[in-house]
Design a protein around this motif. Structure first.
Motif, short mmCIF file in Angstrom:
data_model
loop_
_atom_site.label_atom_id
_atom_site.label_comp_id
_atom_site.label_asym_id
_atom_site.label_seq_id
_atom_site.Cartn_x
_atom_site.Cartn_y
_atom_site.Cartn_z
N SER A 38 62.04 119.55 91.22
CA SER A 38 62.85 120.72 91.55
C SER A 38 62.35 121.97 90.83
O SER A 38 62.32 123.07 91.40
CB SER A 38 64.31 120.47 91.17
OG SER A 38 64.84 119.43 91.94
N LEU A 39 61.95 121.80 89.58
CA LEU A 39 61.41 122.94 88.83
C LEU A 39 60.15 123.49 89.50
O LEU A 39 60.00 124.70 89.65
CB LEU A 39 61.09 122.54 87.39
CG LEU A 39 62.30 122.42 86.46
CD1 LEU A 39 61.89 121.79 85.14
CD2 LEU A 39 62.93 123.79 86.23
N TYR A 40 59.28 122.58 89.93
CA TYR A 40 58.04 123.04 90.58
C TYR A 40 58.31 123.59 91.98
O TYR A 40 57.53 124.38 92.50
CB TYR A 40 56.98 121.95 90.58
CG TYR A 40 56.30 121.87 89.23
CD1 TYR A 40 55.34 122.81 88.86
CD2 TYR A 40 56.66 120.91 88.29
CE1 TYR A 40 54.73 122.78 87.61
CE2 TYR A 40 56.07 120.87 87.03
CZ TYR A 40 55.11 121.82 86.71
OH TYR A 40 54.52 121.79 85.47
N HIS A 41 59.43 123.19 92.58
CA HIS A 41 59.82 123.80 93.86
C HIS A 41 60.13 125.29 93.63
O HIS A 41 59.70 126.14 94.39
CB HIS A 41 61.04 123.07 94.44
CG HIS A 41 61.66 123.79 95.59
ND1 HIS A 41 61.09 123.80 96.85
CD2 HIS A 41 62.79 124.55 95.67
CE1 HIS A 41 61.84 124.54 97.65
NE2 HIS A 41 62.88 125.00 96.96
N PHE A 42 60.91 125.56 92.58
CA PHE A 42 61.26 126.95 92.26
C PHE A 42 60.08 127.71 91.65
O PHE A 42 59.92 128.91 91.88
CB PHE A 42 62.42 127.00 91.26
CG PHE A 42 63.76 126.73 91.86
CD1 PHE A 42 64.38 127.66 92.69
CD2 PHE A 42 64.43 125.56 91.59
CE1 PHE A 42 65.62 127.43 93.24
CE2 PHE A 42 65.68 125.31 92.13
CZ PHE A 42 66.28 126.24 92.96
N PHE A 43 59.28 127.03 90.85
CA PHE A 43 58.20 127.67 90.11
C PHE A 43 56.90 126.88 90.30
O PHE A 43 56.49 126.13 89.42
CB PHE A 43 58.55 127.76 88.62
CG PHE A 43 59.87 128.43 88.35
CD1 PHE A 43 59.97 129.81 88.35
CD2 PHE A 43 61.02 127.67 88.12
CE1 PHE A 43 61.20 130.43 88.12
CE2 PHE A 43 62.24 128.28 87.88
CZ PHE A 43 62.34 129.66 87.89
N PRO A 44 56.24 127.04 91.46
CA PRO A 44 55.02 126.28 91.70
C PRO A 44 53.91 126.57 90.68
O PRO A 44 53.03 125.73 90.46
CB PRO A 44 54.59 126.68 93.11
CG PRO A 44 55.54 127.72 93.57
CD PRO A 44 56.63 127.86 92.57
N GLY A 45 53.98 127.71 90.03
CA GLY A 45 53.01 128.08 89.00
C GLY A 45 53.32 127.48 87.64
O GLY A 45 52.67 127.82 86.65
N GLY A 46 54.35 126.63 87.57
CA GLY A 46 54.67 125.93 86.34
C GLY A 46 55.28 126.83 85.27
O GLY A 46 55.91 127.85 85.55
N LYS A 47 55.07 126.41 84.04
CA LYS A 47 55.68 127.09 82.89
C LYS A 47 55.24 128.55 82.80
O LYS A 47 56.04 129.42 82.45
CB LYS A 47 55.32 126.33 81.61
CG LYS A 47 56.00 126.88 80.38
CD LYS A 47 55.91 125.96 79.19
CE LYS A 47 54.63 126.11 78.44
NZ LYS A 47 54.65 125.47 77.12
N LYS A 48 54.00 128.83 83.15
CA LYS A 48 53.53 130.23 83.09
C LYS A 48 54.34 131.10 84.05
O LYS A 48 54.76 132.20 83.68
CB LYS A 48 52.05 130.32 83.40
CG LYS A 48 51.54 131.75 83.25
CD LYS A 48 50.06 131.86 83.38
CE LYS A 48 49.67 133.27 83.00
NZ LYS A 48 48.74 133.89 83.87
N GLN A 49 54.55 130.62 85.26
CA GLN A 49 55.35 131.39 86.21
C GLN A 49 56.78 131.55 85.72
O GLN A 49 57.39 132.61 85.87
CB GLN A 49 55.34 130.73 87.59
CG GLN A 49 56.12 131.52 88.63
CD GLN A 49 56.17 130.85 89.99
OE1 GLN A 49 55.58 129.80 90.21
NE2 GLN A 49 56.89 131.48 90.91
N MET A 50 57.32 130.50 85.13
CA MET A 50 58.67 130.59 84.57
C MET A 50 58.75 131.71 83.55
O MET A 50 59.66 132.55 83.58
CB MET A 50 59.07 129.26 83.92
CG MET A 50 59.24 128.12 84.86
SD MET A 50 59.54 126.59 83.92
CE MET A 50 59.06 125.36 85.12
N ALA A 51 57.80 131.73 82.62
CA ALA A 51 57.80 132.75 81.57
C ALA A 51 57.60 134.14 82.17
O ALA A 51 58.25 135.11 81.76
CB ALA A 51 56.73 132.44 80.53
#
Length: 182
Positions: A38-51
């Motif tokens: 689910s996290l990668y669904h929202f943020f396919p770029g992973g932790k970097k995109q989240m930040a």
């Protein structure tokens, strides 16, 4: 069902508490209640995109609540007083660290150099603009704006290190006197 708007503050607190480097996927899933998929669904770029998205959200808040009011030519003294009040509210009277500062001090600083630099530069520029309208020379306004951001950030660090939010409150009170003396 969670959406980006509800996830970004949760992610921000994970990064604020653990730094970018320490924000493991386990901590992120625990804080958000979402699994890896689910996290990668929202943020396919992973932790970097989240930040990046958390930093963009913070930037948007500061633009609307701090930078734009300081650039408004109506009343520079009122804008400066409002900035200090908003800063106090945002940083929860010194009980909340600056996530942009956390990233600036961490190993990921170079990865996020542009938004980190832009945040601090725009804050100083907006405050210097208000100080100029309040009567200071361009050079004095730049120095006083830099001193103000230094005071706020340093007070956040010291309040956290000493576990004493009153440090932050005192620093803002003294800063208000210095800034409004212009």
């Amino acid at each position: 069902m969670k959406d980006r708007a509800t996830l970004l503050p949760l992610l921000g607190e994970v990064f604020r508490t653990h730094g970018y480097e320490g924000a493991s996927l386990a901590l992120i899933t625990e804080a958000t209640g979402l699994g890896k998929g689910s996290l990668y669904h929202f943020f396919p770029g992973g932790k970097k995109q989240m930040a990046e998205e958390v930093l963009a959200e913070i930037d948007g808040w500061f633009e609307a609540n701090i930078f734009a009011p300081l650039r408004d030519p109506a009343d520079p003294r009122a804008a400066i007083a409002a900035m200090l009040s908003s800063v106090d509210e945002y940083f929860r009277s010194g009980r909340r660290v600056c996530l942009v500062g956390v990233i600036a001090l961490g190993h990921a600083r170079d990865e996020f150099a542009a938004p980190v630099n832009d945040y601090f530069a725009r804050w100083q520029d907006a405050l210097a603009t208000a100080l100029r309208r309040g009567g200071l020379s361009a050079a004095a306004a730049r120095r006083r704006a830099e001193d103000a951001v230094l005071s706020i950030q340093g007070a956040l660090v010291l309040a956290r290190a000493r576990d004493d939010a009153a440090v932050f409150s005192r620093a803002l009170s003294e800063l208000k006197v210095r800034l409004l003396a212009a």
